[in-house]
Design a protein around this motif. Structure first.
Motif, PDB file in Angstrom:
ATOM      1  N   MET A 118       4.865  -1.100 -17.322  1.00  0.00           N
ATOM      2  CA  MET A 118       4.536  -0.134 -16.259  1.00  0.00           C
ATOM      3  C   MET A 118       5.530  -0.197 -15.098  1.00  0.00           C
ATOM      4  O   MET A 118       5.725   0.793 -14.401  1.00  0.00           O
ATOM      5  CB  MET A 118       3.101  -0.325 -15.778  1.00  0.00           C
ATOM      6  CG  MET A 118       2.737  -1.722 -15.405  1.00  0.00           C
ATOM      7  SD  MET A 118       0.948  -1.854 -15.003  1.00  0.00           S
ATOM      8  CE  MET A 118       0.202  -1.869 -16.624  1.00  0.00           C
ATOM      9  N   HIS A 121       8.216   2.011 -16.275  1.00  0.00           N
ATOM     10  CA  HIS A 121       7.691   3.377 -16.312  1.00  0.00           C
ATOM     11  C   HIS A 121       7.728   4.011 -14.921  1.00  0.00           C
ATOM     12  O   HIS A 121       8.210   5.135 -14.744  1.00  0.00           O
ATOM     13  CB  HIS A 121       6.269   3.346 -16.860  1.00  0.00           C
ATOM     14  CG  HIS A 121       5.598   4.682 -16.888  1.00  0.00           C
ATOM     15  ND1 HIS A 121       4.845   5.154 -15.845  1.00  0.00           N
ATOM     16  CD2 HIS A 121       5.582   5.640 -17.839  1.00  0.00           C
ATOM     17  CE1 HIS A 121       4.397   6.363 -16.159  1.00  0.00           C
ATOM     18  NE2 HIS A 121       4.817   6.675 -17.353  1.00  0.00           N
ATOM     19  N   SER A 122       7.254   3.272 -13.913  1.00  0.00           N
ATOM     20  CA  SER A 122       7.180   3.862 -12.568  1.00  0.00           C
ATOM     21  C   SER A 122       8.583   4.113 -12.010  1.00  0.00           C
ATOM     22  O   SER A 122       8.773   5.026 -11.213  1.00  0.00           O
ATOM     23  CB  SER A 122       6.374   2.954 -11.633  1.00  0.00           C
ATOM     24  OG  SER A 122       6.987   1.681 -11.529  1.00  0.00           O
ATOM     25  N   ARG A 123       9.562   3.298 -12.424  1.00  0.00           N
ATOM     26  CA  ARG A 123      10.923   3.462 -11.910  1.00  0.00           C
ATOM     27  C   ARG A 123      11.747   4.503 -12.676  1.00  0.00           C
ATOM     28  O   ARG A 123      12.762   4.988 -12.177  1.00  0.00           O
ATOM     29  CB  ARG A 123      11.663   2.116 -11.968  1.00  0.00           C
ATOM     30  CG  ARG A 123      11.207   1.131 -10.903  1.00  0.00           C
ATOM     31  CD  ARG A 123      11.765  -0.264 -11.167  1.00  0.00           C
ATOM     32  NE  ARG A 123      11.492  -1.173 -10.057  1.00  0.00           N
ATOM     33  CZ  ARG A 123      10.346  -1.851  -9.893  1.00  0.00           C
ATOM     34  NH1 ARG A 123       9.359  -1.690 -10.745  1.00  0.00           N
ATOM     35  NH2 ARG A 123      10.191  -2.640  -8.851  1.00  0.00           N
TER      36      ARG A 123
END
Lengths: 243, 243
Positions: A118, A121-123
């Motif tokens: 995650m 994913h967020s980056r």
């Protein structure tokens, strides 16, 4: 202009290679580039699960954690060091994605249920298309290994981390029917004391390496070590309605 | 003397056929006898997920629920009727098992996480060897569909049933970081009121038919119907530590 490649966050499930999904199996067999987290100096659990499926000439991108337990969670440096690490990982993946190459990230358990994917994913969500393949969680592997359902009827299930303060653990334990505790490791003595205070110790089970060859399932009262592997899981089964 | 056949409780995952495990796929393709629960008059969700894999001459054992919502959970007849139903199901399966034939029971989601298979398991555990294949839960399918991780860092996750009293729902909602609510259906107005009281309504998502073609993902504030399908799931994502 080149197209940007696709990033796949592929859940591997609890450990046995054939418990990953058909979709995950297909993506991993077909992958040209795979990335995976691991502790420095080890092959890594994710790699080990997927290795029977990897094509002979696959490009392996090992993302090695700079710290695991050397710096305490409460130390502000912990977040700084990890944040820099994840940014570096993303830069490495962007080289491939930016060249139009797809990358498969191997994720232990389910990618969106705790875990490291995650943070990539967020980056990368604004850089590339990302497909996440859900998977069987480690906790499903663990309760299946005990041979008993974790929840019945209207049971409340609570998932706790062993890293939480003892008072918070006891508070949460007192108001649930079924319980899963993860991230135990060096927190085991604290977790054990909390379970005793909540009168759950005698109903608790410990499961290590669920679904794998070295799987160990014990009543917690029969578990005699002072610590627990980081990936060990403690369970208390619910006792709800059963017609 | 004949050997007793083996019973397989095979988790199908959240809905997409290729999200079942490689092990489940292999067992279902090779099965001579498959059993599955369904509502009277429907093909059943479990059968639908598995149908592309079934061999042409498979023997289908449909276990049709006598009640679903006609009798209230609080009516003592509910447990009686279901208990007799599960006993009858077991008698049907024992005919095959007693003749040395293996039976594969198709289970939506993960067999030991809520669901009906456990009522066969508890009744047949002393009769036959039982192998349970864990699977991706419906809730993993749902949070993956929202494109956001359900839990970060040390988040507490609580799983609640919409069938619980409203006060109990609010109490549980007030002390968790991340939340999953299942079995909603006709309980939706009560669940919605509880979410508002716990100040979580504006952070909640509704997911129906996760991972399937008719998947629907909405902020709950954009969900305008009075009821929700029984298999709809409501989620509130955790907001924990993220380096």
């Amino acid at each position: 202009m080149k197209n940007i490649g696709q990033l796949h966050g592929v859940g591997l499930g609890p450990g046995a290679t054939d418990l990953m999904s058909v979709r995950a199996d297909r993506l991993i067999r077909g992958a040209k580039h795979i990335a995976f987290f691991r502790k420095m100096g080890s092959k890594g659990h994710a790699w080990t699960i997927a290795s029977p499926l990897l094509s002979r000439d696959v490009n392996e991108i090992a993302l090695e954690y700079p710290v695991t337990t050397e710096i305490k969670l409460t130390d502000p440096r912990y977040n700084e060091v990890l944040s820099e690490f994840y940014a570096n990982c993303c830069n490495r993946l962007k080289e491939y994605l930016g060249n139009g190459e797809d990358v498969v990230v191997l994720c232990e358990g389910d990618p969106f249920f705790y875990g490291s994917f995650m943070h990539l994913h967020s980056r990368l969500a604004n850089f590339a298309r990302i497909q996440v393949v859900p998977a069987t969680t480690g906790m499903s592997g663990a309760w299946t290994a005990t041979g008993q359902p974790i929840t019945w009827g209207d049971d409340v299930l609570t998932v706790l981390m062993g890293t939480m303060p003892k008072e918070e653990l006891v508070y949460q334990m007192n108001k649930t029917d079924a319980l899963v505790i993860m991230k135990i490791g060096k927190n085991y003595q604290k977790v054990k004391a909390a379970l005793k205070e909540a009168n759950l110790f005698n109903r608790a089970w410990s499961v290590h390496y669920a679904t794998m060859e070295n799987q160990k399932v014990l009543k917690l009262s029969d578990y005699l070590s002072e610590e627990m592997p980081y990936f060990g899981i403690i369970l208390v089964h619910g006792t709800g309605r059963r017609p």
